[in-house]
Scaffold this motif. Structure first.
Motif, PDB file in Angstrom:
ATOM      1  N   GLU B 178       0.514  -1.767  -0.446  1.00  0.00           N
ATOM      2  CA  GLU B 178      -0.523   0.083   0.013  1.00  0.00           C
ATOM      3  C   GLU B 178       0.979   1.449   0.027  1.00  0.00           C
ATOM      4  N   PHE B 179       0.454   2.153  -0.916  1.00  0.00           N
ATOM      5  CA  PHE B 179       1.293   3.544  -0.691  1.00  0.00           C
ATOM      6  C   PHE B 179      -0.022   4.164   0.585  1.00  0.00           C
ATOM      7  N   ASN B 180       1.681   4.623   0.913  1.00  0.00           N
ATOM      8  CA  ASN B 180       1.568   6.513   2.251  1.00  0.00           C
ATOM      9  C   ASN B 180       1.515   7.442   1.753  1.00  0.00           C
ATOM     10  N   THR B 181       0.315   7.127   1.320  1.00  0.00           N
ATOM     11  CA  THR B 181      -0.290   8.882   0.426  1.00  0.00           C
ATOM     12  C   THR B 181      -0.816   9.703   1.384  1.00  0.00           C
ATOM     13  N   ASP B 182       0.075  10.005   2.499  1.00  0.00           N
ATOM     14  CA  ASP B 182       0.224  10.705   3.626  1.00  0.00           C
ATOM     15  C   ASP B 182       1.628  11.244   3.323  1.00  0.00           C
ATOM     16  N   HIS B 183       2.188  10.617   2.245  1.00  0.00           N
ATOM     17  CA  HIS B 183       3.781  11.489   1.723  1.00  0.00           C
ATOM     18  C   HIS B 183       3.121  12.382   0.696  1.00  0.00           C
ATOM     19  N   PRO B 184       3.317  13.092   0.822  1.00  0.00           N
ATOM     20  CA  PRO B 184       3.506  14.414  -0.556  1.00  0.00           C
ATOM     21  C   PRO B 184       4.094  13.869  -2.137  1.00  0.00           C
ATOM     22  N   PRO B 185       4.765  13.495  -1.904  1.00  0.00           N
ATOM     23  CA  PRO B 185       5.708  13.081  -3.286  1.00  0.00           C
ATOM     24  C   PRO B 185       4.810  11.829  -3.653  1.00  0.00           C
ATOM     25  N   VAL B 186       3.854  11.151  -3.164  1.00  0.00           N
ATOM     26  CA  VAL B 186       2.830  10.358  -3.665  1.00  0.00           C
ATOM     27  C   VAL B 186       1.791  10.503  -3.908  1.00  0.00           C
ATOM     28  N   ARG B 187       1.479  11.647  -3.142  1.00  0.00           N
ATOM     29  CA  ARG B 187       0.079  12.687  -3.226  1.00  0.00           C
ATOM     30  C   ARG B 187       0.234  12.884  -5.285  1.00  0.00           C
ATOM     31  N   ASP B 188       1.400  13.086  -4.961  1.00  0.00           N
ATOM     32  CA  ASP B 188       1.420  14.212  -6.293  1.00  0.00           C
ATOM     33  C   ASP B 188       1.792  13.528  -7.429  1.00  0.00           C
ATOM     34  N   PHE B 189       2.366  11.826  -6.808  1.00  0.00           N
ATOM     35  CA  PHE B 189       2.196  10.827  -8.480  1.00  0.00           C
ATOM     36  C   PHE B 189       0.905  10.309  -8.639  1.00  0.00           C
ATOM     37  N   LEU B 190       0.538  10.125  -7.590  1.00  0.00           N
ATOM     38  CA  LEU B 190      -0.884   9.409  -8.643  1.00  0.00           C
ATOM     39  C   LEU B 190      -1.733  10.718  -8.507  1.00  0.00           C
ATOM     40  N   PHE B 191      -1.929  11.217  -8.379  1.00  0.00           N
ATOM     41  CA  PHE B 191      -2.388  12.617  -9.077  1.00  0.00           C
ATOM     42  C   PHE B 191      -2.063  12.987 -10.505  1.00  0.00           C
ATOM     43  N   ASP B 192      -0.360  12.473 -10.617  1.00  0.00           N
ATOM     44  CA  ASP B 192      -0.469  12.960 -12.232  1.00  0.00           C
ATOM     45  C   ASP B 192      -0.228  11.673 -13.151  1.00  0.00           C
ATOM     46  N   VAL B 193      -0.802  10.220 -12.363  1.00  0.00           N
ATOM     47  CA  VAL B 193      -1.191   9.518 -12.851  1.00  0.00           C
ATOM     48  C   VAL B 193      -2.855   9.263 -13.283  1.00  0.00           C
ATOM     49  N   ALA B 194      -2.905   9.892 -12.098  1.00  0.00           N
ATOM     50  CA  ALA B 194      -4.797  10.008 -12.750  1.00  0.00           C
ATOM     51  C   ALA B 194      -5.604  11.738 -13.833  1.00  0.00           C
ATOM     52  N   THR B 195      -4.560  12.560 -13.449  1.00  0.00           N
ATOM     53  CA  THR B 195      -4.177  13.394 -14.716  1.00  0.00           C
ATOM     54  C   THR B 195      -3.177  13.068 -15.898  1.00  0.00           C
ATOM     55  N   HIS B 196      -3.008  12.583 -16.159  1.00  0.00           N
ATOM     56  CA  HIS B 196      -1.742  12.270 -16.483  1.00  0.00           C
ATOM     57  C   HIS B 196      -2.918  11.533 -17.904  1.00  0.00           C
ATOM     58  N   TRP B 197      -3.332  10.198 -17.408  1.00  0.00           N
ATOM     59  CA  TRP B 197      -4.735   9.799 -18.428  1.00  0.00           C
ATOM     60  C   TRP B 197      -5.617  10.368 -18.839  1.00  0.00           C
ATOM     61  N   ILE B 198      -5.702  11.237 -17.993  1.00  0.00           N
ATOM     62  CA  ILE B 198      -7.148  12.141 -18.366  1.00  0.00           C
ATOM     63  C   ILE B 198      -6.763  13.280 -19.814  1.00  0.00           C
ATOM     64  N   GLU B 199      -5.404  13.017 -19.458  1.00  0.00           N
ATOM     65  CA  GLU B 199      -5.261  13.810 -21.131  1.00  0.00           C
ATOM     66  C   GLU B 199      -4.730  13.771 -21.791  1.00  0.00           C
ATOM     67  N   GLN B 200      -4.337  12.740 -21.750  1.00  0.00           N
ATOM     68  CA  GLN B 200      -4.417  11.257 -22.756  1.00  0.00           C
ATOM     69  C   GLN B 200      -5.589  10.772 -23.102  1.00  0.00           C
ATOM     70  N   GLY B 201      -6.892  11.119 -22.838  1.00  0.00           N
ATOM     71  CA  GLY B 201      -7.978  10.892 -23.831  1.00  0.00           C
ATOM     72  C   GLY B 201      -9.024  10.127 -22.925  1.00  0.00           C
ATOM     73  N   ILE B 202      -8.644   9.646 -22.009  1.00  0.00           N
ATOM     74  CA  ILE B 202      -9.393   8.740 -21.406  1.00  0.00           C
ATOM     75  C   ILE B 202     -10.734   9.326 -20.333  1.00  0.00           C
TER      76      ILE B 202
END
Lengths: 485, 485
Positions: B178-202
């Motif tokens: 499990e991710f440590n989602t309290d760790h800011p870089p992890v949050r940033d990573f996950l948010f980046d994944v989320a927005t990246h694929w939206i940008e890709q068109g999903i």
């Protein structure tokens, strides 16, 4: 069959261990992880955050040092600070700045006519390499099971300690699962990696433990595919011994010339050399006679084009630093470097040797470059390196001439390099007293030779009186007149 | 705070388990690995080679089925055939065709006005995910140690079996760190994944076990970032219970509406339903009265915009197939599907249900779609599905109208959907005999209602004589005149 690229014989290489050369402050990922402070003793494992932008920042320094080619230890994504455990062959490690950083480095280096050779680790991957991860997760039912050599289930990637790995790993190590290079998809994968990065603009591959892929056909195909993309790409094998089987023109352009290093150290540091336990190294004292014989044997066993494409190194990430092995003798080091700069084959400087770093073998020799502490730099040595590389760059005969031994005694040796246009005499005195050397006059083609080394030497050499005095632990170089003989 | 995207209420979803929907023969990587034959019993783990091009090849079939949106189980690189163990969040699995195949699928789907929602697994990664691999290789000294919840060294990723994992894994599983989602870089990573694929068109994310990230701020930020890129992106949480805390407009647009499923099954299959051991499922018989009450409770606890953005499913990769749970009763299945197609919320069809697949829960329900064996298809059921989705698409009131219960007895229920323009009456008779239903006349706003379901029904319904006969285990729909009331 093809000859090595022309540029190699003219190159001065500089080997960089990327995690430890320079940290730029430009890698965003660094803010998301916990790195060791720069300069942490290398005995502590971990990442210190050297990166490719850090190399770019120091290209002026490297150019001043006379460097014209970089050899980088592995840079692809890896969980090891040396990055020989690759988990993604198509991605430059994010901690190094990623693929963009490599493109930037290639651009910056090429604009300076500087080449960049990467370390290719094709014998083994890591536990995080996706096909091996697949196998770890799925066992022999994995779609990728044929990519490795598995011996039963469940696989034991991380222990228990008492039991051996039940798959083939380099040196039996669980962390370095070996490829099944007989499996055509694996060959295709590795060839694709090799050509992909050549297409991306790198100038060649230093090949890690290529002898472990005991398959001439693999390396012939590898060469053909790489050279098809860029005939000027350099292929240099990590072979610690004489390498006749790989240096026939159909596999490698050259190898890391450790046998030459071994002979050299035994001569220049005959009374100060430190032993080093390594299966292929001797590191015992040599007389000048022995040394001269070994040098000729090592150089001339290969065709001249290959001789000139060997990588002549004094040390690497796998050995103690040269100054350590030479027992701390800066004089011996200067002679060794001058030998590198006056012999066939491309000299390679291991990062930091030029400022006097003298740590012992792995992991000590992988320390952070002390940009943060210039007070410990041996600036005299640095100036010497700059002059020695300049000497090589100035005189083509030192790069392209054929090599001979004109005389060899217990502690003195005189070499000649010769082209149709020019002739160089290179003399070494490893004794701890001034020596008078007599060059055999009948061999000389010119009446007079001008001193070019050391930079402050004024005494020439005449065929009519071919005796010269050489101070203790020093070397000298004379050059025939520039006009045709 | 924002309302769900408009398109969701009009959509008919189709859930695809990518390894098992269709194998195109167009993925080169398939030639380099050993796949299981298509149609291998899903009890055998392993990959059968379904891929994204295979989905493209069957878009005609899906469009004929009335599908307007795809929900794909995870597609990012993973060593598990369900791909919930992600090792690379930025790469579509090579076995699925890679990133290019996704772009092709998005293009082909969007040209048909079909949406594509991916499965987002943000709570945990896999042992092959690079930061976790880093941690496995380097222990707590790893630069990525803070990305996870580690409890001591050495880590025990693959055993020994007797001892628990010494890091947090989903459901205690070593394979799902499990991710440590309290760790800011992890949050940033996950948010980046989320927005990246939206940008890709999903077109949105179905969020896997989002309740495990027990942090409203995380999901609020997640929503904001995703909607900033595309306000029309759909966010659907995998919540198995009532989901009030997530459905206030600041986190998810909807959830997988399992509570509705549970009530529905108990009603339509009161005498055939099979039990299913699951903490959130009941699967016990319901009377029509109970059912009607539960439906209203489940639907109307949320604002209308949310009601209409729920994902109304009958089954998934996590449950037995609907026909299994309904005890094999095709009649019960038809009623359940008709309920889906006439209620608020987007219906979702689990791939293969429409041709009568009726396997039990995971792993059985993850079988290869039998393109290779059409003789086992229930073609009558397929035609029914096509008609039922067409009914929903034809009548906006079935998608956008408010919902009421007009009558509910032991085995019969009549619902009304109503907009300003139109009114639909939907009646169910789950008894095993013909029933006469009497719709309470005072509630009716129109004098007469035309039959629209079943397709061959001819008997209308008049307010003056609101009694209708409904055969055993069947449903009917009447519609008010098209003109304004």
């Amino acid at each position: 069959m093809s000859t090595p690229p022309e540029w190699v014989q003219h190159a001065v290489f500089y080997q960089i261990f990327p995690d430890r050369f320079a940290r730029s402050g430009q890698v965003g990922v660094h803010d998301t992880v916990t790195l060791k402070p720069w300069g942490t003793p290398p005995e502590e494992q971990g990442f210190q955050g050297g990166d490719l932008y850090g190399i770019i920042q120091h290209l002026d320094y490297l150019q001043d040092l006379g460097v014209t080619a970089l050899y980088l230890n592995p840079i692809f994504a890896s969980a090891a600070n040396h990055r020989y455990h690759t988990y993604d062959y198509y991605t430059v490690d994010p901690l190094l700045g990623g693929n963009e950083a490599l493109q930037d480095l290639l651009g910056a280096a090429h604009r300076r006519d500087m080449r960049v050779v990467l370390d290719g680790v094709f014998n083994h991957a890591s536990r995080g390499f996706w096909p091996f991860h697949h196998v770890l997760e799925n066992g022999i039912d994995s779609p990728y099971a044929d990519w490795f050599h598995l011996h039963g289930e469940p696989l034991r990637p991380y222990g228990p300690e008492g039991e051996p790995a039940n798959y083939e790993g380099w040196a039996g190590l669980r962390g370095l699962p070996e490829f099944n290079t007989d499996h055509p998809p694996v060959r295709d994968f590795l060839f694709d990696v090799a050509t992909h990065w050549i297409e991306q603009g790198i100038d060649g591959w230093r090949l890690d433990v290529p002898g472990e892929i005991d398959d001439a056909d693999f390396w012939r195909t590898f060469r053909t595919k790489v050279k098809d993309v860029n005939p000027d790409a350099y292929l240099c094998g990590e072979i610690w011994t004489h390498a006749d089987r790989w240096l026939q023109g159909d596999q490698f352009d050259g190898v890391m010339n450790y046998p030459l290093t071994d002979s050299l150290f035994g001569f220049v540091a005959h009374d100060t050399i430190r032993g080093f336990a390594h299966q292929h190294f001797d590191f015992t004292p040599r007389t000048g006679t022995q040394f001269a014989e070994e040098v000729l044997d090592t150089l001339t066993r290969y065709p001249q084009a290959i001789q000139h494409a060997q990588l002549n190194l004094l040390d690497s990430h796998d050995t103690p630093r040269v100054l350590h092995t030479l027992g701390g003798s800066v004089e011996a080091l200067r002679m060794a470097v001058l030998f590198q700069m006056t012999m066939p084959g491309a000299p390679c400087i291991y990062y930091g040797d030029e400022i006097g770093l003298q740590s012992a073998g792995d992991p000590h020799c992988r320390e952070a470059f002390p940009w943060h502490n210039e007070s410990i730099w041996h600036t005299g040595l640095l100036a010497f390196y700059q002059q020695a590389t300049a000497l090589r760059h100035e005189h083509p005969v030192l790069r392209t001439g054929r090599v001979e031994v004109l005389s060899a005694t217990e502690r003195q040796v005189v070499f000649r390099r010769q082209t149709a246009e020019r002739e160089a005499l290179i003399a070494f005195n490893t004794a701890d007293n001034l020596a008078t050397l007599t060059v055999p006059a009948p061999a000389l083609n010119h009446a007079a030779y001008q001193p070019v080394w050391p930079p402050d030497r004024t005494a020439g050499l005449r065929a009519s009186d071919p005796s010269v005095q050489l101070p203790e632990r020093s070397a000298a170089v004379w050059m025939s007149p520039a006009s045709a003989s």
